[in-house]
Scaffold this motif. Structure first.
Motif, PDB file in Angstrom:
ATOM      1  N   GLU A 437      90.949 -53.571  21.514  1.00  0.00           N
ATOM      2  CA  GLU A 437      89.677 -53.643  20.756  1.00  0.00           C
ATOM      3  C   GLU A 437      89.712 -52.555  19.661  1.00  0.00           C
ATOM      4  OE1 GLU A 437      86.053 -51.896  19.791  1.00  0.00           O
ATOM      5  OE2 GLU A 437      87.037 -51.039  21.584  1.00  0.00           O
ATOM      6  N   LYS A 438      89.127 -52.878  18.464  1.00  0.00           N
ATOM      7  CA  LYS A 438      89.334 -52.105  17.222  1.00  0.00           C
ATOM      8  C   LYS A 438      89.175 -50.586  17.409  1.00  0.00           C
ATOM      9  CE  LYS A 438      90.151 -53.694  13.728  1.00  0.00           C
ATOM     10  NZ  LYS A 438      89.437 -54.236  12.590  1.00  0.00           N
ATOM     11  N   THR A 439      88.026 -50.157  17.972  1.00  0.00           N
ATOM     12  CA  THR A 439      87.772 -48.707  18.086  1.00  0.00           C
ATOM     13  C   THR A 439      88.830 -48.035  18.948  1.00  0.00           C
ATOM     14  OG1 THR A 439      85.469 -49.426  18.226  1.00  0.00           O
ATOM     15  CG2 THR A 439      85.875 -47.052  18.456  1.00  0.00           C
ATOM     16  N   VAL A 442      92.320 -47.857  17.269  1.00  0.00           N
ATOM     17  CA  VAL A 442      92.449 -46.742  16.298  1.00  0.00           C
ATOM     18  C   VAL A 442      92.829 -45.452  17.028  1.00  0.00           C
ATOM     19  CG1 VAL A 442      91.174 -45.278  14.670  1.00  0.00           C
ATOM     20  CG2 VAL A 442      90.884 -47.772  14.613  1.00  0.00           C
ATOM     21  N   TRP A 467      99.104 -49.093   9.349  1.00  0.00           N
ATOM     22  CA  TRP A 467      98.103 -49.877  10.097  1.00  0.00           C
ATOM     23  C   TRP A 467      96.730 -49.209  10.000  1.00  0.00           C
ATOM     24  CZ3 TRP A 467      94.658 -49.295  14.117  1.00  0.00           C
ATOM     25  CH2 TRP A 467      94.109 -50.470  14.674  1.00  0.00           C
TER      26      TRP A 467
END
Length: 468
Positions: A437-439, A442, A467
């Motif tokens: 998931e994105k968060t 990162v 990225w």
């Protein structure tokens, strides 16, 4: 006049009277120099002077039977005998002692000036074991006197069965002998005389302790499960003792409580648990015996674990069973029951097994282990992952293909990333990170980028930067 101690003179005079056959005069002389011991239960035979008197009397026994040899009995001996007879001796030994004036004289001196051990030893020397036992009971002598005076002479002369029969005749329930029997068991254990100990425990009907002795017979000195395979009769005996104990407990619980004060007690639940342990040990023994016979054994040389040891030893049994079969699956069922029955730390055992498999380079077996763990139905969500992580922690040199296969088998992506990082496969760690998931992705990619920078891996560092 010279103030010397007259004791020596009285003793010499008394001995002279004895040698002359003047028994009553000897008593009078000895009365002036012999004294009763301060403590009747001390573990010796009394003063040297008393021992000299007894020694002389025993060596000079004249076969004078009061009943048959009236003509030859001197007046003096008859008088001495009658006086001895009138003493309040607790018991009379059957046979020659009862009828011989010199033996009666021994008893007079022993009861007047000797210790309980001296009296008991005298009875034992002259085959009057019953009298020795009754004297012990009447005087409530301590257990050391029983061990020294009665028990050791009995087993050394092969009369243990006679002793047991007499103990039972005097008190069929053995309760009055309890403290003496327990002391005898402790003495035998200290001496490592386990065969005599086992025989005594069976006589005492002390089934729980007898079962414990059987455990020692089963485990002691065995170097392999092949040897234990030949000692399985002891396991059957343990079960027999425990079952008999259970029957006795259930019989006595119906009636009013039976006072088995000196026999070891155990709750029915505990006994049943021990019976299960024996059953499981039999399975383990048969399985490992078969493995050793077919040459599968990998763990020779290590100490031999059984289920009768502490939890660490039980965990070793579970490991051994899994590692010594043809494959992990063959022994997993028994090992799983060991882990369940004793509520052992399963993940720790599985990790131990996995590490052994890495050492043996059996990487496919590790995957089979993970499959068995997952199918067992009681594994926690991350158990399989943790087993692999524990392995990677210790072994960095697993071949690349096998390593990838193991990490691919992991359930959690987070754990996969951790595994790749541990093995310095930062590119693979990056590839799994970006799928999250994105968060979270990162955070993970930033972490991988930092590691790449630290280790000087510019390619992965650039990929991460692009990225991000």
């Amino acid at each position: 006049k010279s103030g010397l101690d007259p004791g020596g003179a009285w003793h010499a005079w008394g001995m002279a009277c004895l040698k002359a056959g003047n028994l009553s005069s000897a008593r009078e002389k000895f009365n002036r120099c012999l004294k009763p011991p301060m403590d009747l239960n001390q573990l010796n035979h009394g003063s040297r002077l008393v021992q000299d008197v007894i020694q002389y009397l025993e060596s000079t026994v004249k076969p004078i039977l009061i009943a048959d040899d009236d003509y030859f009995t001197t007046l003096r001996e008859l008088e001495a005998t009658l006086r001895t007879r009138s003493l309040s001796l607790e018991m009379m030994c059957e046979g020659k002692i009862q009828h011989n004036s010199y033996y009666q004289e021994c008893l007079f001196y022993l009861h007047s000036y000797g210790t309980n051990l001296a009296i008991i030893s005298f009875y034992m020397r002259h085959d009057c074991m019953r009298e020795a036992l009754l004297h012990l009971l009447n005087k409530e002598s301590p257990s050391e006197v029983f061990i020294e005076g009665i028990f050791i002479p009995s087993y050394e002369s092969g009369k243990l069965h006679m002793l047991e029969n007499l103990l039972e005749t005097i008190d069929p329930g053995l309760e009055s002998w309890g403290v003496y029997l327990i002391a005898a068991c402790k003495y035998l254990q200290r001496k490592n005389y386990y065969h005599i100990l086992y025989e005594l425990q069976q006589f005492m009907k002390d089934h729980v302790r007898a079962a414990m002795t059987c455990i020692r017979f089963f485990t002691h000195g065995a170097k392999s499960y092949t040897e234990l395979g030949g000692k399985q009769t002891w396991l059957l005996k343990i079960k027999d003792h425990l079952k008999v104990y259970l029957q006795e407990v259930s019989r006595s619980s119906g009636r009013k409580k039976m006072a088995f004060t000196f026999r070891k007690k155990m709750s029915a639940t505990d006994v049943s648990r021990h019976i299960n342990t024996v059953d499981l040990q039999m399975e383990v023994t048969k399985f490992l015996h078969r493995c050793e016979s077919s040459g599968n054994s990998q763990m020779a040389g290590s100490s031999l674990p059984t289920l009768f040891g502490n939890n660490n030893m039980k965990m070793d049994v579970a490991c051994k069973v899994m590692l010594e079969g043809k494959n992990i699956e063959e022994g997993f069922g028994i090992a799983f029951r060991v882990l369940q029955d004793f509520q052992l730390e399963a993940t720790e055992v599985y990790s131990k097994v996995a590490k052994q498999l890495v050492k043996q380079q059996k990487y496919s077996e590790i995957r089979q282990l993970l499959k068995c763990v997952n199918e067992s139905g009681v594994a926690a969500k991350n158990d399989g992952d943790n087993i692999i992580l524990n392995c990677l922690n210790e072994f960095k040199n697993i071949p690349a293909e096998d390593l990838d296969n193991l990490i691919q088998d992991m359930d959690s992506d987070e754990n996969k990333i951790q595994a790749y990082v541990m093995c310095n496969k930062l590119r693979s760690a990056y590839l799994v990170s970006v799928r999250q998931e994105k968060t979270r992705a990162v955070q993970l990619v930033q972490h991988v980028q930092q590691l790449a920078e630290n280790s000087g891996d510019d390619v992965v560092k650039a990929i991460c930067a692009q990225w991000l």
